[in-house]
Every structure is written in structure tokens, then in C-alpha cells.
Write a protein that holds these residues in place. Structure first.
Motif, PDB file in Angstrom:
ATOM      1  N   LEU A   1     -15.324  59.062 -16.796  1.00  0.00           N
ATOM      2  CA  LEU A   1     -15.491  59.726 -15.503  1.00  0.00           C
ATOM      3  C   LEU A   1     -14.167  59.973 -14.789  1.00  0.00           C
ATOM      4  N   GLN A   2     -13.129  59.255 -15.187  1.00  0.00           N
ATOM      5  CA  GLN A   2     -11.816  59.478 -14.575  1.00  0.00           C
ATOM      6  C   GLN A   2     -11.170  60.770 -15.055  1.00  0.00           C
ATOM      7  N   GLU A   3     -11.646  61.287 -16.177  1.00  0.00           N
ATOM      8  CA  GLU A   3     -11.096  62.540 -16.685  1.00  0.00           C
ATOM      9  C   GLU A   3     -11.607  63.709 -15.846  1.00  0.00           C
ATOM     10  N   GLY A   4     -10.731  64.644 -15.577  1.00  0.00           N
ATOM     11  CA  GLY A   4     -11.134  65.835 -14.831  1.00  0.00           C
ATOM     12  C   GLY A   4     -11.885  66.802 -15.729  1.00  0.00           C
ATOM     13  N   LEU A   5     -13.038  67.273 -15.284  1.00  0.00           N
ATOM     14  CA  LEU A   5     -13.848  68.197 -16.082  1.00  0.00           C
ATOM     15  C   LEU A   5     -14.063  69.506 -15.325  1.00  0.00           C
ATOM     16  N   GLY A   6     -14.224  70.568 -16.051  1.00  0.00           N
ATOM     17  CA  GLY A   6     -14.479  71.870 -15.437  1.00  0.00           C
ATOM     18  C   GLY A   6     -15.948  72.045 -15.079  1.00  0.00           C
ATOM     19  N   ASP A   7     -16.267  73.184 -14.442  1.00  0.00           N
ATOM     20  CA  ASP A   7     -17.648  73.449 -14.018  1.00  0.00           C
ATOM     21  C   ASP A   7     -18.607  73.483 -15.200  1.00  0.00           C
TER      22      ASP A   7
ATOM     23  N   GLU B   1     -24.883  63.540 -16.518  1.00  0.00           N
ATOM     24  CA  GLU B   1     -25.498  62.567 -17.429  1.00  0.00           C
ATOM     25  C   GLU B   1     -24.680  61.275 -17.480  1.00  0.00           C
ATOM     26  N   ASP B   2     -23.350  61.420 -17.397  1.00  0.00           N
ATOM     27  CA  ASP B   2     -22.495  60.220 -17.372  1.00  0.00           C
ATOM     28  C   ASP B   2     -22.788  59.374 -16.136  1.00  0.00           C
ATOM     29  N   PHE B   3     -22.991  60.046 -14.996  1.00  0.00           N
ATOM     30  CA  PHE B   3     -23.314  59.296 -13.775  1.00  0.00           C
ATOM     31  C   PHE B   3     -24.688  58.632 -13.890  1.00  0.00           C
TER      32      PHE B   3
ATOM     33  N   GLY C   1     -25.257  54.682 -13.573  1.00  0.00           N
ATOM     34  CA  GLY C   1     -26.236  54.080 -12.673  1.00  0.00           C
ATOM     35  C   GLY C   1     -27.148  53.103 -13.398  1.00  0.00           C
ATOM     36  N   ARG C   2     -27.579  53.464 -14.595  1.00  0.00           N
ATOM     37  CA  ARG C   2     -28.452  52.564 -15.361  1.00  0.00           C
ATOM     38  C   ARG C   2     -27.740  51.246 -15.675  1.00  0.00           C
ATOM     39  N   LEU C   3     -26.456  51.356 -16.037  1.00  0.00           N
ATOM     40  CA  LEU C   3     -25.685  50.140 -16.343  1.00  0.00           C
ATOM     41  C   LEU C   3     -25.545  49.259 -15.105  1.00  0.00           C
ATOM     42  N   LEU C   4     -25.252  49.888 -13.978  1.00  0.00           N
ATOM     43  CA  LEU C   4     -25.107  49.121 -12.740  1.00  0.00           C
ATOM     44  C   LEU C   4     -26.431  48.467 -12.348  1.00  0.00           C
ATOM     45  N   LEU C   5     -27.512  49.181 -12.600  1.00  0.00           N
ATOM     46  CA  LEU C   5     -28.824  48.619 -12.312  1.00  0.00           C
ATOM     47  C   LEU C   5     -29.085  47.398 -13.195  1.00  0.00           C
ATOM     48  N   SER C   6     -28.654  47.477 -14.450  1.00  0.00           N
ATOM     49  CA  SER C   6     -28.813  46.341 -15.366  1.00  0.00           C
ATOM     50  C   SER C   6     -27.973  45.152 -14.931  1.00  0.00           C
ATOM     51  N   LEU C   7     -26.866  45.442 -14.246  1.00  0.00           N
ATOM     52  CA  LEU C   7     -25.989  44.373 -13.763  1.00  0.00           C
ATOM     53  C   LEU C   7     -26.402  43.863 -12.385  1.00  0.00           C
ATOM     54  N   GLY C   8     -27.468  44.446 -11.828  1.00  0.00           N
ATOM     55  CA  GLY C   8     -27.965  43.991 -10.534  1.00  0.00           C
ATOM     56  C   GLY C   8     -27.279  44.618  -9.343  1.00  0.00           C
ATOM     57  N   ASP C   9     -26.481  45.650  -9.566  1.00  0.00           N
ATOM     58  CA  ASP C   9     -25.769  46.315  -8.473  1.00  0.00           C
ATOM     59  C   ASP C   9     -26.576  47.539  -8.037  1.00  0.00           C
TER      60      ASP C   9
END
Length: 550
Positions: A436-442, A450-452, A456-464
Motif C-alpha cells: 500500500l505504500q507504493e504509489g498506484l495510478g487510477d 482489494e488490498d485495503f 481490514g480483514r487482517l486487522l479484524l483478525s488481530l482485534g483492531d
């Protein structure tokens, strides 16, 4: 007088010496007790070749001052010249016992080079004879000090050609614990002879004693380039602790040097490989049972382009039925050099999760085309294993693809999905954050959305939950339809709607109306008919109706 000794022509020398002699005799007539004039006369007689007369003059001076080192040294040198070795030895012994050798340099400058060499040889031999004796412990240091005195006289006599005496005296000082004095003598030798292996080894030991291990390793490395056959026995003679410091330091030095040469991206020259091979082979001679030394030599041979020799050495040195992961990886790399990409991929992936530093080093031994082939093969194998439900087996290939492919986004995503299946959510999150740190075009916005979602799923698994809601919100902003579809699939419409409802309520209680409104809006994008989110939105509108908060 010195002018007389240094004059080039024999006739001129005799004339000057004769003038000095006449002047000395005149001074002695004025003051018969003047020792300096008598010594001047004796020196002039020596230069005129009148050794017997010079000897008589010195005996007179000695009768007046029996312990005068300048007189004793002149007499000793004359007796050596005349072949009276016993007398010469007794006189030299008296000079040594007087302890006054520092004043002898100007005295010895008067004498011919061949005569000084006689004195130097005699004193050096005498010192060695003293050192070869086996006195009791109490007398050992006294004997060493006596040897040092003889060696000092030999050094004065030899001038700039005293390397052997300097080396021996340096070792004596080291034995007595006078480390800095020993260092001075070793440095004196190396100033005159920078490639003196014995001096380099000796100075290395002093550096060790002074707790300067890096300087010690540098000296040993320099010596190994010159004469491994001399240096290896020196290292083997050390105590285990000192030997370990040197060998480990050499290994680290060699690894660092090899890495620097590979980073330079230029072919290794003969001079480079000669030094590296000398160090690598020396380490094996010192301790052939250390696998790391064999790995190092294999890497040096590989970097040199000697692939067959590298493989032969690896097979010969290590047991083929119990190869370590490091050895398997090197065999894999050598297979790649032969064009066997599948075997190389299998061999190298075993390091991807256990020793990324070593694997990164090995990858620098590959050409760009070889790395590309390796990356493609690792990616394909990882995908196949993931499809077969074997994430544990796939992880090494995923990491190999990441390292060989230069941390490309597609390889990071692949590993993140593998790590998520293995429930290593923290690591998976780090990989996605790199993506996600890489700059992507439109044109890449759907992929980024999809990356976000994945984040989100990973953060949800970590309880955040707060972090997860933020990631889902970003995804819905970038590509609402795609994100909605992805979130419905996992973690599900009801779960996402409930998450946004809870976050919105928390924000509202904290009077953070803008964040609460965003949470309600995002939740309704996922579930437009959700009653709780609709009521939350209405409540936010009511509580903010008095001012513009949104």
C-alpha cells in the motif's frame, strides 16, 4: 671524525683520519686526562687501519673508566675484527651489564659496515643462545631482559638492516608484557618491510593482547595474502580463545569483503580472489570441522565462476545425507548455474524463512536473468501449493519470490495471503502495508481497494476494529462496488454492518461527529437496509442540526 668515516675515496679518508688523529694528539698533550680526546685518537687509528695502536689507546681509557660503555663497545668491536672472539664476548657482556646501550649509536657510526655486521651477528647469536636456555620460572624474565640487551646492541650495530633482531626483541617484549614496546618494534620492521609476514603476525598478536581484535584480523588477513603456509601454524599455536577470535574475525572480514565486491557489480579480479581464497582455505586448514568455513570457500569459488570446483568442494567437505539448509541452498544455486531452475528453487527456498540474510547474499551471486527465472518458478510453485491447501509448504517459495523479485507487490500479496492462511496476521499485515505504500495510478484503484479490504480483514483478525473499519472505509471510497462485493464474501455483510454501527456509536459518544457520519455512510454502502445504521445516521443529523459539523 664521522666525516672521515663517511668519505668516499680511500685516499681522502686516510687524509681526513690522519688530520683527526693529529688534532686528538694535540688535545691530549694539553690534557692527558681528557677521555674524549683519547677516544677520538683511537677512532682515527681504527680508520687508518692501525688496529693494534687503537687497541692500546682504548686499554688506557678503560683503565681509567672500567665500566665505560663507549670504551667497552669499541674494544669489543676491535677484538671481533682481530678474531679474538672470547675477549670480544666478555667485553660485549660488560656492555650489556652496564645497561648503557642507548649512547652507542654515534659510537658505532664510526666503524665500517662489515665490522658492525660482525658485532650485530655476534650479539644476535648470543641473544638467541640465551633464549634457547631453559631457566627456572624465577630466572626466565631475567634471561629475557638479558637477551633484549644483546638484541638492542645488535640493532644499534645493524642500523636499518635489523629486522631479525627487531622481531626477536619484539617477541621478548611481548613475553614480558611490554605490549606497546613490542608494537613499536613490529612497526619498525613493517616500515622498512611492509610485507614482512612474521612482523604482521607478531603485531596481530599484540593487537589481540591490547583488545584490538579488528586490527589483529586486518594484520592476519594481510599476512595470509603473502604466505598462508607461514600464518596458519601461527594461528594454530594460539590458545583456543585467541584462535576463535582470529578465525571468527577472519570469517566476518572475508564475508564483508566478498559482499562489497559483489555489490560493486564488477567481475572479481585475480587479486581479489587470491586474497579471499587464501583466507577461506586457511580457515579450513585451521578447523576443517567448521561448516561455515566450507560455505565461505564455496561462495568464493562461486563468485569466481568456478562452479564445478565449488560443487565438488561442497560434496567432498559435507556429508551428502545430512546437508544443512545453507548447504542445500548453495547446491541449488549451483544447479541454477547449470540451468536446472526447479532444483534451484527447491534448494534455495529452504533458506527463505530461516536465514534471509544468507539467502539475500546468495541471490547476489546470480545474474538478472537467473533471478527472474528463479522468481517465476518460485511464484508458480507457491501458487500451486496454496491452491492445493498447503500454505505451510508454500511459505518458503513465497518468501523466495519476494526476495528474488525485489519485493514486488504481486509477490508480497501472494505471501500475505499465505501468511493469513497460516494465521500469521502480523507478518501478513506488514507485507500488505509495503504494498500500500507504493504509489498506484487510477487504473490500479480496484486492486488497491482489494488490498485495503485484505488489510481490514487482517486487522479484524488481530482485534483492531477501529483500524479494520478505517481500511474498509478506504476500500469503499476507492471502488465501492468491488469493495462491497469483496466484503460481502468475507467477512460478510452482517459482520461489516455491525462493525460500522459499533464504530459509529463510539465516535458519536466521543462527539466525533464527522467520523461517526463516515462510519454510518460506509456501513449503509455495505447494507443499505440496515435499520441500526439508518437510526444512527438520523441521530447524528439531529445532534448536529444546530451547527455545520458534517
Amino acid at each position: 671524525e664521522r666525516k672521515a668515516a663517511e668519505t668516499g675515496g680511500s685516499h681522502m679518508q686516510r687524509r681526513d683520519a690522519h688530520g683527526v688523529y693529529q688534532l686528538a694528539m694535540l688535545l691530549m698533550e694539553l690534557d692527558a686526562e681528557d677521555e674524549a680526546s683519547r677516544l677520538l685518537a683511537a677512532d682515527a687509528l681504527y680508520l687508518l687501519g692501525r688496529l693494534h695502536d687503537a687497541h692500546k689507546s682504548l686499554l688506557v681509557a678503560l683503565s681509567r673508566r672500567p665500566q665505560a660503555a663507549p670504551v667497552l663497545a669499541r674494544l669489543a668491536l676491535l677484538q671481533l675484527r682481530r678474531g679474538f672472539f672470547y675477549d670480544a664476548n666478555q667485553l660485549v657482556k660488560k656492555v650489556v651489564q652496564s645497561g648503557d646501550t642507548a649512547c652507542l649509536q654515534p659510537t658505532l657510526d664510526i666503524f665500517h659496515q662489515e665490522d658492525r655486521q660482525l658485532l650485530q651477528g655476534h650479539c644476535h647469536s648470543r641473544a638467541l643462545a640465551i633464549l634457547r636456555t631453559r631457566p627456572g620460572i624465577a630466572d626466565c624474565k631475567a634471561h629475557t631482559r638479558e637477551a633484549i640487551a644483546y638484541l638492542s646492541l645488535a640493532i644499534f650495530a645493524a642500523g636499518s638492516q635489523a629486522s631479525e633482531s627487531l622481531l626477536t626483541r619484539a617477541r621478548c617484549y611481548g613475553f614480558l608484557g611490554q605490549k606497546k614496546t613490542a608494537m613499536f618494534d613490529f612497526n619498525s620492521v613493517l616500515r622498512a618491510e611492509p610485507d614482512n609476514v612474521q612482523a604482521l603476525c607478531g603485531r596481530a598478536l599484540v593487537h589481540l593482547a591490547l583488545d584490538q581484535p579488528q586490527d589483529a584480523v586486518d594484520d592476519v588477513a594481510s599476512a595470509l595474502k603473502l604466505s598462508p603456509v607461514t600464518v596458519v601454524p601461527e594461528i594454530c599455536s594460539l590458545k583456543p580463545e585467541a584462535q576463535a577470535l582470529i578465525t571468527q574475525g577472519l570469517y566476518t572480514h572475508c564475508r564483508a569483503l566478498l559482499s562489497q565486491l559483489l555489490d560493486a557489480r564488477v567481475p572479481l579480479g585475480d587479486k581479489d580472489t587470491q586474497g579471499l581464497l587464501a583466507m577461506g582455505e586457511a580457515l579450513i586448514k585451521i578447523d576443517a570441522g567448521q561448516p561455515s568455513w566450507h560455505m565461505l570457500l564455496t561462495d568464493i569459488l562461486t563468485a569466481q565462476g568456478s562452479y564445478e570446483e565449488a560443487e565438488t568442494h561442497l560434496h567432498k567437505a559435507l556429508h551428502p545425507t545430512s546437508l544443512s539448509e545453507a548447504a542445500q541452498a548453495r547446491l541449488g544455486l549451483l544447479r541454477l548455474k547449470k540451468g536446472d531452475v526447479p532444483a534451484a528453487t527447491q534448494g534455495l527456498q529452504c533458506l527463505a524463512e530461516t536465514d534471509t540474510w544468507d539467502l539475500s547474499f546468495l541471490l547476489r551471486l546470480l545474474e538478472a536473468s537467473e533471478r527472474q527465472s528463479l522468481t517465476q518458478a518460485a511464484t508458480q510453485e507457491a501458487s500451486s501449493l496454496l491452491d492445493a491447501g498447503q500454505p505451510k509448504q508454500a511459505l518458503g517459495y513465497c518468501s523466495l519470490a519476494v526476495l528474488a523479485g525485489g519485493s514486488h507487490a504481486c509477490h508480497l500479496r501472494l505471501r500475505a495471503s499465505c501468511l493469513a492462511e497460516l494465521q500469521q496476521f502480523d507478518r501478513a499485515l506488514r507485507d500488505l502495508d509495503c504494498v500500500l505504500q507504493e504509489g498506484l495510478g487510477d487504473s490500479d484503484l480496484p486492486r488497491r481497494a482489494e488490498d485495503f479490504c485484505s488489510r481490514g480483514r487482517l486487522l479484524l483478525s488481530l482485534g483492531d476494529e477501529a483500524g479494520a473499519a478505517g481500511a474498509f472505509t478506504e476500500a469503499l471510497k476507492l471502488a465501492p462496488t468491488l469493495a462491497q462485493s469483496s466484503l460481502w464474501e468475507q467477512p460478510g455483510q452482517a459482520t461489516i454492518a455491525h462493525l460500522f454501527l459499533c464504530r459509529g456509536q463510539c465516535y458519536l459518544e466521543e462527539r466525533r461527529f464527522a467520523e461517526a457520519w463516515t462510519a454510518a455512510e460506509s456501513g449503509l454502502l455495505v447494507d443499505p437496509s440496515h435499520g441500526g445504521l439508518k437510526r444512527l445516521k438520523a441521530r447524528i443529523r439531529r445532534e448536529t442540526s444546530w451547527g455545520c459539523w458534517l
